[in-house]
Design an enzyme around this catalytic site. Sequence first.
Site, PDB file in Angstrom:
ATOM      1  CB  SER A 254     -26.122  -2.437 -41.144  1.00  0.00           C
ATOM      2  OG  SER A 254     -26.343  -2.293 -42.663  1.00  0.00           O
ATOM      3  CB  ALA A 282     -30.587  -7.530 -39.578  1.00  0.00           C
ATOM      4  CB  CYS A 342     -35.115  -7.771 -53.372  1.00  0.00           C
ATOM      5  SG  CYS A 342     -34.041  -7.420 -52.543  1.00  0.00           S
TER       6      CYS A 342
HETATM    7  N1  SAH Z   1     -37.425  -2.088 -46.376  1.00  0.00           N
HETATM    8  C1  SAH Z   1     -36.716  -1.227 -46.930  1.00  0.00           C
HETATM    9  C2  SAH Z   1     -35.805  -1.697 -47.947  1.00  0.00           C
HETATM   10  C3  SAH Z   1     -34.817  -2.352 -47.566  1.00  0.00           C
HETATM   11  S1  SAH Z   1     -33.162  -2.292 -48.330  1.00  0.00           S
HETATM   12  C4  SAH Z   1     -37.841  -0.391 -47.729  1.00  0.00           C
HETATM   13  O1  SAH Z   1     -39.032  -0.894 -47.615  1.00  0.00           O
HETATM   14  O2  SAH Z   1     -37.644   0.742 -48.116  1.00  0.00           O
HETATM   15  C5  SAH Z   1     -32.124  -3.544 -47.653  1.00  0.00           C
HETATM   16  C6  SAH Z   1     -31.505  -2.676 -46.673  1.00  0.00           C
HETATM   17  O3  SAH Z   1     -30.757  -3.560 -45.583  1.00  0.00           O
HETATM   18  C7  SAH Z   1     -30.659  -1.469 -46.585  1.00  0.00           C
HETATM   19  O4  SAH Z   1     -31.086  -0.187 -46.125  1.00  0.00           O
HETATM   20  C8  SAH Z   1     -29.031  -1.716 -46.068  1.00  0.00           C
HETATM   21  O5  SAH Z   1     -28.678  -0.579 -45.405  1.00  0.00           O
HETATM   22  C9  SAH Z   1     -29.660  -2.677 -45.087  1.00  0.00           C
HETATM   23  N2  SAH Z   1     -28.848  -3.787 -44.668  1.00  0.00           N
HETATM   24  C10 SAH Z   1     -28.139  -4.622 -45.308  1.00  0.00           C
HETATM   25  N3  SAH Z   1     -27.164  -5.503 -44.750  1.00  0.00           N
HETATM   26  C11 SAH Z   1     -27.625  -5.266 -43.337  1.00  0.00           C
HETATM   27  C12 SAH Z   1     -27.354  -6.039 -42.092  1.00  0.00           C
HETATM   28  N4  SAH Z   1     -26.528  -6.983 -42.201  1.00  0.00           N
HETATM   29  N5  SAH Z   1     -28.026  -5.817 -40.920  1.00  0.00           N
HETATM   30  C13 SAH Z   1     -28.821  -4.505 -41.099  1.00  0.00           C
HETATM   31  N6  SAH Z   1     -29.228  -3.884 -42.077  1.00  0.00           N
HETATM   32  C14 SAH Z   1     -28.573  -4.228 -43.207  1.00  0.00           C
END
Ligand code: SAH
Length: 398
Positions: A254, A282, A342
């Site tokens: 997002s 997502a 996490c």
């Molecule tokens: N998988 C990544 C880390 C994910 S951190 C890695 O390996 O580096 C979580 C991520 O989820 C963030 O980038 C945040 O922007 C995203 N996020 C949070 N809520 C969301 C949503 N509702 N839909 C899509 N992305 C989202």
Amino acid sequence: MTPSSIERPLLRLEPGRHKRALAGHPWVYSNEIAMGAAVKALAPGTLVALESSEGRTLGTASFNPHTLIAARILDPDPAARIDAEFFARRFVRAGALRDRLYGAPFYRLVHAEADGLGGLVVDRYGETVVVQITTAGMNRLAGDIRAGLAATLAPRTIIVRRDPAFEAEAIAPGLEIVSGALDGPIEVIEGAARGYADLTGGQKTGWFFDQRDNRAFMARFAPGARALDIYCYTGGFSLQLAASGAREIVAIDSSAAALELAARGARLNGAEGRMHCVRAEAFNELARLAATGERFDIVIADPPAFAKSKKDLPVGLKAYRKLARLAAALVTPGGFLLVASCSHNVGEAEFAIEIARGLARAERTGRILRRAGAGPDHPIHPFLPESAYLKAEVLQLD
Ligand code: SAH
């Protein structure tokens, strides 16, 4: 309260409350300490000498009269000098472990209590280090931390982030470049892939090193695969899959800023034609992909913490179940699914149950191939098993 030999307030524990500390547990709770008016008046983060009620020495600790974890033991010697040299010794020990683990200097150098430094995290990005301070005790020692780093790693740039977990830590949150300079995002090397981390505007300290081994595991399935990376951030998983020969990767997040770095990372790995970065929410996007009949050989779902506090737990568990259901529906028969959490508050067993429920709702089954946590640059103190926050489960679905 009397001064110890090193001019340090001497704090006594309540009768019978010393056993954990004596056995090597790094925390003493506020109700375990004899709290007179003078003790209560100590400034948050003061270094103290700890003793049992009968006078057995327990070590040097940083003390905060306003937090539940009142004393954090730094050294078993009550007269230990906590200075730049103390930090340098801990950094050398921590660095030696990481250098045996990894071929490039990109890792979590210090992971709090497990590296003997509760309240402190240090991530290393080559010549740049990001220091994360979460307690008043570490905040008061910030100058020694910096000097200890300069004496050991001699990094070109040191960034200090203050992310207090509680208001009672009395630290102003913020980010400061305390030495050197930073010129945009930093290039990160992880295994076969390279990526970009934004050390000043990003999340955590800029790169989620904790998922390294889980990424490498998923990369084994990458050759020729079509993959979906939901919550991709700057592409931690996607870039690893790309570097290992994935045919196509759809990376969803997002955050526009995160996606921009993910796309730059794709170019860095020569994968710009194979990796598509999509800005979307997502759950909506998963439902849309399912409705349009899209399927993937690999699906990665590594979301932000769905249960940030204990009271969020019921809602959070449901969200993991829903995520597993929606993600499983997109996996081709014989394909692979990774779901991660996490959330500190979600236990490994509860998490596994929600994944199983999600699979059942999606009318899918298969086999669990891996249950893992963070990589070994995020070690766990043996007496703080609850500090192991990351859980990742990998399945092959039929
Ligand atoms: N998988 C990544 C880390 C994910 S951190 C890695 O390996 O580096 C979580 C991520 O989820 C963030 O980038 C945040 O922007 C995203 N996020 C949070 N809520 C969301 C949503 N509702 N839909 C899509 N992305 C989202």
